[in-house]
Scaffold this motif. Structure first.
Motif, PDB file in Angstrom:
ATOM      1  N   TRP A  76       0.841  -1.194   0.000  1.00  0.00           N
ATOM      2  CA  TRP A  76       0.000   0.000   0.000  1.00  0.00           C
ATOM      3  C   TRP A  76       0.879   1.248   0.000  1.00  0.00           C
ATOM      4  CZ3 TRP A  76      -5.128  -0.187  -0.779  1.00  0.00           C
ATOM      5  CH2 TRP A  76      -5.799  -1.391  -0.531  1.00  0.00           C
ATOM      6  N   SER A  77       0.474   2.262  -0.738  1.00  0.00           N
ATOM      7  CA  SER A  77       1.253   3.491  -0.857  1.00  0.00           C
ATOM      8  C   SER A  77       0.993   4.428   0.319  1.00  0.00           C
ATOM      9  CB  SER A  77       0.885   4.217  -2.160  1.00  0.00           C
ATOM     10  OG  SER A  77       1.110   3.405  -3.275  1.00  0.00           O
TER      11      SER A  77
ATOM     12  N   GLY B 259      -7.854   3.882   3.400  1.00  0.00           N
ATOM     13  CA  GLY B 259      -7.550   2.680   4.150  1.00  0.00           C
ATOM     14  C   GLY B 259      -8.690   1.678   4.091  1.00  0.00           C
TER      15      GLY B 259
ATOM     16  N   GLU C 165      -6.313  -0.612   5.277  1.00  0.00           N
ATOM     17  CA  GLU C 165      -5.039  -1.326   5.259  1.00  0.00           C
ATOM     18  C   GLU C 165      -3.882  -0.378   4.953  1.00  0.00           C
ATOM     19  OE1 GLU C 165      -4.942  -5.044   3.072  1.00  0.00           O
ATOM     20  OE2 GLU C 165      -7.124  -5.196   3.197  1.00  0.00           O
ATOM     21  N   GLN C 166      -2.734  -0.687   5.528  1.00  0.00           N
ATOM     22  CA  GLN C 166      -1.524   0.095   5.291  1.00  0.00           C
ATOM     23  C   GLN C 166      -0.327  -0.848   5.222  1.00  0.00           C
ATOM     24  OE1 GLN C 166      -1.355   2.864   8.564  1.00  0.00           O
ATOM     25  NE2 GLN C 166      -2.898   4.220   7.675  1.00  0.00           N
TER      26      GLN C 166
ATOM     27  N   SER D 121       0.573  -6.059   2.696  1.00  0.00           N
ATOM     28  CA  SER D 121      -0.530  -6.997   2.894  1.00  0.00           C
ATOM     29  C   SER D 121      -0.402  -8.071   1.806  1.00  0.00           C
ATOM     30  CB  SER D 121      -1.868  -6.258   2.817  1.00  0.00           C
ATOM     31  OG  SER D 121      -2.960  -7.146   2.991  1.00  0.00           O
TER      32      SER D 121
ATOM     33  N   THR E 244      -8.235  -8.512  -0.542  1.00  0.00           N
ATOM     34  CA  THR E 244      -7.001  -8.217   0.186  1.00  0.00           C
ATOM     35  C   THR E 244      -7.094  -8.825   1.578  1.00  0.00           C
ATOM     36  OG1 THR E 244      -7.896  -6.073   0.889  1.00  0.00           O
ATOM     37  CG2 THR E 244      -6.543  -6.117  -1.111  1.00  0.00           C
TER      38      THR E 244
ATOM     39  N   PHE F 273     -12.727  -0.689   2.085  1.00  0.00           N
ATOM     40  CA  PHE F 273     -11.879   0.360   1.520  1.00  0.00           C
ATOM     41  C   PHE F 273     -12.613   1.692   1.501  1.00  0.00           C
ATOM     42  CE2 PHE F 273     -10.062   2.711  -2.128  1.00  0.00           C
ATOM     43  CZ  PHE F 273      -8.731   2.735  -1.729  1.00  0.00           C
TER      44      PHE F 273
ATOM     45  N   TYR G  32      -2.875   3.410  -5.338  1.00  0.00           N
ATOM     46  CA  TYR G  32      -3.124   3.087  -3.938  1.00  0.00           C
ATOM     47  C   TYR G  32      -2.285   1.899  -3.482  1.00  0.00           C
ATOM     48  CZ  TYR G  32      -7.296   6.068  -4.220  1.00  0.00           C
ATOM     49  OH  TYR G  32      -8.151   7.126  -4.383  1.00  0.00           O
ATOM     50  N   ALA G  33      -2.144   0.913  -4.353  1.00  0.00           N
ATOM     51  CA  ALA G  33      -1.406  -0.293  -3.979  1.00  0.00           C
ATOM     52  C   ALA G  33      -0.915  -0.992  -5.233  1.00  0.00           C
ATOM     53  CB  ALA G  33      -2.295  -1.232  -3.157  1.00  0.00           C
TER      54      ALA G  33
END
Length: 246
Positions: A88-89, A99, A101-102, A105, A150, A186, A233-234
């Protein structure tokens, strides 16, 4: 703030069991990017462009396409489940956060498809002349059911899609998913003057791996000035070339 409504994950992703469906997109949760205009029979994924005309030829499962491979061989590569690490960026200046998530993952992508509705697609320019640009390369398209999730529950999505292949070793998938229809947790919080409405999935799938990005278009307005850029984002797998520069 763009935020989807929470809903429970109905099944473990590892027990993914999808029912194949015919061409097109499902409800408001899918979209495609591409080149060309739609033909009626067979149905072709073109993404709404108008500079080229799509010419489609239906393919049977064992028939070898003009690209040198059959639908059967491509299905062997495309179908099944793949997992990869996900990075994740950091939060960009246009957003106050996203988020939940950070960091690092993982993502799992599952594909189920059949030879029904598969086609070879060739594009030709709608106009002629020195200023006319080129068209997309010839490809095989296959309708599919795709699911991705995810590890932290930010995304748990399922949708109809079109797989694109110019070679038998890999298929590509690009979809624009409205944030308001996502099933995971998300969420995105834009700052004042910033708008973002969708999450774009770009994925490449091979026989034993997957790579790609999750990105969104950030539209920022300040007075009479407007700017637009894509933000990632990721990306997956974490540490791969596709993740460089994030």
């Amino acid at each position: 703030m763009n935020r989807r409504h929470s809903s429970s994950i109905r099944r473990a992703f590892g027990a993914l069991s999808l029912v194949f469906s015919s061409a097109g997109c499902l409800g408001g949760q899918t979209g495609t990017e591409g080149t060309g205009t739609t033909t009626k029979d067979p149905e072709v994924d073109t993404g709404g462009g108008s500079s080229c005309v799509a010419q489609a030829t239906a393919l049977t499962a064992s028939e070898v396409s003009p690209l040198g491979f059959s639908v059967e061989s491509l299905l062997t590569v495309a179908t099944g489940s793949r997992a990869a690490s996900l990075a994740w960026s950091a939060v960009p200046p246009e957003l106050s956060g996203f988020g939940p998530e950070q960091g690092t993952s993982s993502i799992t992508i599952g594909v189920e498809a059949s030879s029904r509705g598969a086609r070879f697609v060739h594009w030709t320019p709608r106009a002629t002349g020195p200023d006319v640009g080129g068209c997309a390369p010839d490809e095989v398209q296959i309708d599919a059911q795709v699911a991705f999730a995810t590890a932290g529950g930010a995304l748990s999505e399922r949708f109809q899609a079109v797989l694109h292949a110019t070679r038998v070793e890999a298929v590509q998938l690009t979809l624009s998913l409205p944030l308001a229809t996502l099933n995971g947790t998300f969420n995105v919080s834009p700052r004042a003057g910033v708008r973002t409405d969708a999450l774009v999935l770009d994925a490449t799938i091979t026989a034993d791996s997957t790579s790609g990005t999750l990105r969104g278009q950030l539209e920022q307005t300040a007075g009479m000035t407007q700017s637009v850029r894509f933000f990632t984002y990721a990306c997956w797998p974490a540490g791969a070339d596709v993740c460089l520069g994030l």
